[in-house]
Structure formats: structure tokens, C-alpha cells
Design a protein around this motif. Sequence first.
Motif, PDB file in Angstrom:
ATOM      1  N   MET A   1      20.738  15.478 -28.771  1.00 47.60           N
ATOM      2  CA  MET A   1      19.604  14.728 -28.250  1.00 47.60           C
ATOM      3  C   MET A   1      19.513  14.907 -26.736  1.00 47.60           C
ATOM      4  SD  MET A   1      18.099  13.171 -30.763  1.00 47.60           S
ATOM      5  CE  MET A   1      18.634  13.747 -32.376  1.00 47.60           C
ATOM      6  N   PRO A   2      18.353  15.280 -26.237  1.00 47.93           N
ATOM      7  CA  PRO A   2      18.213  15.403 -24.777  1.00 47.93           C
ATOM      8  C   PRO A   2      18.067  14.038 -24.113  1.00 47.93           C
ATOM      9  CG  PRO A   2      16.155  15.952 -25.845  1.00 47.93           C
ATOM     10  CD  PRO A   2      17.141  15.718 -26.948  1.00 47.93           C
ATOM     11  N   THR A   3      18.445  13.988 -22.855  1.00 44.44           N
ATOM     12  CA  THR A   3      18.167  12.818 -22.017  1.00 44.44           C
ATOM     13  C   THR A   3      17.439  13.309 -20.774  1.00 44.44           C
ATOM     14  OG1 THR A   3      20.273  12.951 -20.837  1.00 44.44           O
ATOM     15  CG2 THR A   3      20.206  11.572 -22.822  1.00 44.44           C
ATOM     16  N   GLU A   4      16.743  12.383 -20.140  1.00 40.45           N
ATOM     17  CA  GLU A   4      15.969  12.718 -18.948  1.00 40.45           C
ATOM     18  C   GLU A   4      16.077  11.576 -17.953  1.00 40.45           C
ATOM     19  OE1 GLU A   4      11.398  14.191 -17.846  1.00 40.45           O
ATOM     20  OE2 GLU A   4      11.862  13.404 -19.838  1.00 40.45           O
ATOM     21  N   SER A   5      16.289  11.924 -16.690  1.00 38.84           N
ATOM     22  CA  SER A   5      16.256  10.927 -15.625  1.00 38.84           C
ATOM     23  C   SER A   5      14.841  10.813 -15.107  1.00 38.84           C
ATOM     24  CB  SER A   5      17.206  11.328 -14.489  1.00 38.84           C
ATOM     25  OG  SER A   5      18.544  11.350 -14.944  1.00 38.84           O
ATOM     26  N   LEU A   6      14.363   9.573 -14.973  1.00 40.57           N
ATOM     27  CA  LEU A   6      12.967   9.338 -14.638  1.00 40.57           C
ATOM     28  C   LEU A   6      12.849   8.334 -13.501  1.00 40.57           C
ATOM     29  CD1 LEU A   6      11.723   8.919 -18.315  1.00 40.57           C
ATOM     30  CD2 LEU A   6      11.279  10.892 -16.850  1.00 40.57           C
ATOM     31  N   GLN A   7      11.679   8.295 -12.898  1.00 43.11           N
ATOM     32  CA  GLN A   7      11.330   7.308 -11.882  1.00 43.11           C
ATOM     33  C   GLN A   7      10.064   6.593 -12.351  1.00 43.11           C
ATOM     34  OE1 GLN A   7      12.974   6.602  -8.858  1.00 43.11           O
ATOM     35  NE2 GLN A   7      14.616   7.939  -9.598  1.00 43.11           N
ATOM     36  N   ILE A   8      10.149   5.273 -12.493  1.00 44.65           N
ATOM     37  CA  ILE A   8       9.027   4.491 -12.997  1.00 44.65           C
ATOM     38  C   ILE A   8       8.340   3.788 -11.827  1.00 44.65           C
ATOM     39  CG2 ILE A   8       8.310   2.634 -14.535  1.00 44.65           C
ATOM     40  CD1 ILE A   8      10.850   3.123 -16.155  1.00 44.65           C
ATOM     41  N   PRO A   9       7.075   4.062 -11.572  1.00 40.02           N
ATOM     42  CA  PRO A   9       6.373   3.362 -10.486  1.00 40.02           C
ATOM     43  C   PRO A   9       6.215   1.875 -10.821  1.00 40.02           C
ATOM     44  CG  PRO A   9       5.161   5.317 -11.213  1.00 40.02           C
ATOM     45  CD  PRO A   9       6.215   5.061 -12.237  1.00 40.02           C
ATOM     46  N   THR A  10       6.547   1.014  -9.871  1.00 36.85           N
ATOM     47  CA  THR A  10       6.373  -0.422 -10.030  1.00 36.85           C
ATOM     48  C   THR A  10       5.670  -0.967  -8.785  1.00 36.85           C
ATOM     49  OG1 THR A  10       8.369  -1.232  -8.922  1.00 36.85           O
ATOM     50  CG2 THR A  10       8.629  -0.446 -11.190  1.00 36.85           C
ATOM     51  N   ALA A  11       5.340  -2.238  -8.827  1.00 41.75           N
ATOM     52  CA  ALA A  11       4.684  -2.864  -7.677  1.00 41.75           C
ATOM     53  C   ALA A  11       5.601  -2.918  -6.465  1.00 41.75           C
ATOM     54  CB  ALA A  11       4.224  -4.269  -8.051  1.00 41.75           C
ATOM     55  N   ASP A  12       6.915  -2.849  -6.691  1.00 45.18           N
ATOM     56  CA  ASP A  12       7.883  -2.958  -5.597  1.00 45.18           C
ATOM     57  C   ASP A  12       8.605  -1.656  -5.280  1.00 45.18           C
ATOM     58  OD1 ASP A  12       7.330  -5.634  -5.223  1.00 45.18           O
ATOM     59  OD2 ASP A  12       8.868  -6.291  -6.644  1.00 45.18           O
ATOM     60  N   GLY A  13       8.141  -0.547  -5.838  1.00 41.69           N
ATOM     61  CA  GLY A  13       8.808   0.720  -5.560  1.00 41.69           C
ATOM     62  C   GLY A  13       8.887   1.589  -6.796  1.00 41.69           C
ATOM     63  N   ARG A  14      10.055   2.209  -6.996  1.00 39.69           N
ATOM     64  CA  ARG A  14      10.256   3.079  -8.153  1.00 39.69           C
ATOM     65  C   ARG A  14      11.588   2.719  -8.793  1.00 39.69           C
ATOM     66  NH1 ARG A  14       6.408   7.061  -7.882  1.00 39.69           N
ATOM     67  NH2 ARG A  14       7.401   8.387  -9.429  1.00 39.69           N
ATOM     68  N   ALA A  15      11.544   2.459 -10.087  1.00 40.74           N
ATOM     69  CA  ALA A  15      12.755   2.131 -10.841  1.00 40.74           C
ATOM     70  C   ALA A  15      13.312   3.396 -11.468  1.00 40.74           C
ATOM     71  CB  ALA A  15      12.437   1.101 -11.915  1.00 40.74           C
ATOM     72  N   ASP A  16      14.573   3.694 -11.167  1.00 41.83           N
ATOM     73  CA  ASP A  16      15.205   4.817 -11.843  1.00 41.83           C
ATOM     74  C   ASP A  16      15.475   4.409 -13.289  1.00 41.83           C
ATOM     75  OD1 ASP A  16      17.027   3.119 -10.247  1.00 41.83           O
ATOM     76  OD2 ASP A  16      18.634   4.222 -11.252  1.00 41.83           O
TER      77      ASP A  16
ATOM     78  N   LEU B   1      16.587   6.052 -17.536  1.00 37.80           N
ATOM     79  CA  LEU B   1      17.062   7.092 -18.438  1.00 37.80           C
ATOM     80  C   LEU B   1      16.209   7.067 -19.690  1.00 37.80           C
ATOM     81  CD1 LEU B   1      19.519   9.020 -19.442  1.00 37.80           C
ATOM     82  CD2 LEU B   1      20.294   6.946 -20.592  1.00 37.80           C
ATOM     83  N   ALA B   2      15.856   8.225 -20.188  1.00 36.12           N
ATOM     84  CA  ALA B   2      15.173   8.320 -21.480  1.00 36.12           C
ATOM     85  C   ALA B   2      15.978   9.219 -22.400  1.00 36.12           C
ATOM     86  CB  ALA B   2      13.763   8.865 -21.316  1.00 36.12           C
ATOM     87  N   ALA B   3      16.037   8.833 -23.673  1.00 34.90           N
ATOM     88  CA  ALA B   3      16.661   9.653 -24.709  1.00 34.90           C
ATOM     89  C   ALA B   3      15.677   9.764 -25.867  1.00 34.90           C
ATOM     90  CB  ALA B   3      17.972   9.031 -25.186  1.00 34.90           C
ATOM     91  N   PHE B   4      15.591  10.948 -26.485  1.00 31.82           N
ATOM     92  CA  PHE B   4      14.555  11.162 -27.493  1.00 31.82           C
ATOM     93  C   PHE B   4      14.932  12.361 -28.362  1.00 31.82           C
ATOM     94  CE2 PHE B   4      13.591  12.732 -23.277  1.00 31.82           C
ATOM     95  CZ  PHE B   4      13.436  14.097 -23.461  1.00 31.82           C
ATOM     96  N   PRO B   5      14.379  12.441 -29.565  1.00 28.47           N
ATOM     97  CA  PRO B   5      14.649  13.588 -30.438  1.00 28.47           C
ATOM     98  C   PRO B   5      14.122  14.883 -29.832  1.00 28.47           C
ATOM     99  CG  PRO B   5      13.745  11.746 -31.689  1.00 28.47           C
ATOM    100  CD  PRO B   5      13.570  11.413 -30.234  1.00 28.47           C
ATOM    101  N   ASP B   6      14.837  15.943 -30.063  1.00 30.01           N
ATOM    102  CA  ASP B   6      14.474  17.248 -29.495  1.00 30.01           C
ATOM    103  C   ASP B   6      13.703  18.067 -30.531  1.00 30.01           C
ATOM    104  OD1 ASP B   6      14.305  19.365 -27.773  1.00 30.01           O
ATOM    105  OD2 ASP B   6      16.327  20.115 -28.169  1.00 30.01           O
ATOM    106  N   ASP B   7      12.555  17.526 -30.947  1.00 24.42           N
ATOM    107  CA  ASP B   7      11.791  18.208 -31.987  1.00 24.42           C
ATOM    108  C   ASP B   7      10.344  18.452 -31.602  1.00 24.42           C
ATOM    109  OD1 ASP B   7      10.795  15.649 -32.096  1.00 24.42           O
ATOM    110  OD2 ASP B   7      11.471  15.210 -34.138  1.00 24.42           O
ATOM    111  N   GLY B   8       9.976  18.069 -30.383  1.00 26.50           N
ATOM    112  CA  GLY B   8       8.612  18.284 -29.934  1.00 26.50           C
ATOM    113  C   GLY B   8       7.590  17.348 -30.554  1.00 26.50           C
ATOM    114  N   GLU B   9       8.029  16.395 -31.361  1.00 21.68           N
ATOM    115  CA  GLU B   9       7.126  15.446 -31.996  1.00 21.68           C
ATOM    116  C   GLU B   9       7.049  14.157 -31.184  1.00 21.68           C
ATOM    117  OE1 GLU B   9       5.378  16.236 -34.697  1.00 21.68           O
ATOM    118  OE2 GLU B   9       6.336  18.213 -34.786  1.00 21.68           O
TER     119      GLU B   9
END
Length: 250
Positions: free
Chosen positions: A1-16, A18-26
Motif C-alpha cells: 500500500m502506498p502512502t503520501e505526505s500531504l499539506q492540507i490548507p486550513t484557515a490557520d496555515g497548512r496541516a501536514d 499522511l494518506a494511505a490508499f490502495p494501489d489500484d488506480g481506483e
Amino acid sequence: MPTESLQIPTADGRADALAAFPDDGERHPGVLLYMDAFGLRPALEEMALELAGHGYYVLVPNVFYRHGPAPVIELPEHIGKEIRPAIIAQLMPLIQAHTAERVLGDADAYLRFLTTRPGVSPGPVAVIGYCMGVNVALRTAAAHPDQVAALAGFHPSPLVSDAPDSPHRLVSKLTARVHLGLAENDMTSEAIDELGQALDTAGVDHTCEIYPGTVHGFTMPDTDAFDASAQRRHWDRLLSLLGRTLSGSP
């Protein structure tokens, strides 16, 4: 399973995050997973990967992002009983600073981000919390009843208090199915009764059970509180809830 580091825009900045998801393109149902007090770390990544293996897109934000990226404080590989109080003492100012107002503002941002990810399928999502994350998850689900179909919480911080905005006072706003798994020392019998009565009165489809022989934090394998049997039970309950609410199972 792949994981990805992300930055989520919020009203107070950006929240770091982690996302994990099936590696099937669906595209897969979305799950917002709120961390325990110890924060975003390898143990949480393992849990996200477990869920992803069952066909879910899992987003785990660092709710302490205002104080820096995860890990916000230095953590040992294993959090033993002898060092737990000192770590909690470091974290307490961060926990106290994460007010209900901040919780709700961040929840808007997290759900907006999650539901627009290309790997997330249309439709409702689930919100899961551990420890302090149960409080956050309940507030999120209550504020977004049209989006959250499942709410699960394990070894929660207090959910019943005299405060006007105590989490148990919000359950009338829930439309999600709910499962709460408590350690034996998490809540008094009176608090459990009061929470259960609030859920019953609101007509919320719910289960609330005490996991026998457990202490607070029983799902977390990097702590002395870990209980392998209780963690398996937690997975059984959680996957059943998600299957009924997000995957079309009966």
C-alpha cells in the motif's frame, strides 16, 4: 500500500498529513482518522495502512500542526509507563490549545480536502478517533451530518462533562452510525450511562462497549497500554462498521 505526505490548507496555515490508499488506480471510500495525543507517528501510519488494505482511502492529519510538523515533540520508539507522564506533560499545552473552535475549523478543511482527493469515491465518509481524537471525531461528525456516515472512537478522553459544549451534548446532531470501544478505566459508569442515554434519546444507531481487561490506549502498539487481543477486537468492530456504512454491506 502506498502512502503520501500531504499539506492540507486550513484557515490557520497548512496541516501536514499522511494518506494511505490502495494501489489500484481506483476510487475508494474516504476515512478521516484522528490521532491520539501522542500524535502522527509510525504506529498511526501502520493503522492507516491496515485500513487501506481493506479498500479505504485514509487521511491522518497532524492536528497539532500549529505547533510544528509531526512529530511535534520528540518521541521514543516505545512509550513506556515510566516516561508516559513526562510526555503527557509536554503535550498537555498542545491538547488544551486545540479548542472546539479550532477543531471545527480544521474539520471543515480536512473533510473538504479528503472528499476532493482523486482517489476518494463520491459519497459519505467515516471519521475515526483515538484518545483525544474521539472528542475531535465526534465534533466533526456532529458538525457535518450530511457527510459523515460512520463514527468510531476507541479509548476516548472524557466525553461527558458539565461544560455547555461537552461532546455528549452534541449527539443529537449525529446521523452517523456509531461504535465506541472503551478501556475499563476510560469513563465512570455514570458517565457511560449519561452518554448512552443521550445517544438513545437522539435515536443514534450505536454500540458502546467496554473492552475487558484493557487500559487507556489499548490499540497503540508502541505503548505499554497495548493489548493485542483488544486491538483485534477493535479491528473487527471498526471494519464491520465501515462495511455497513461505506461499502454497501448489510
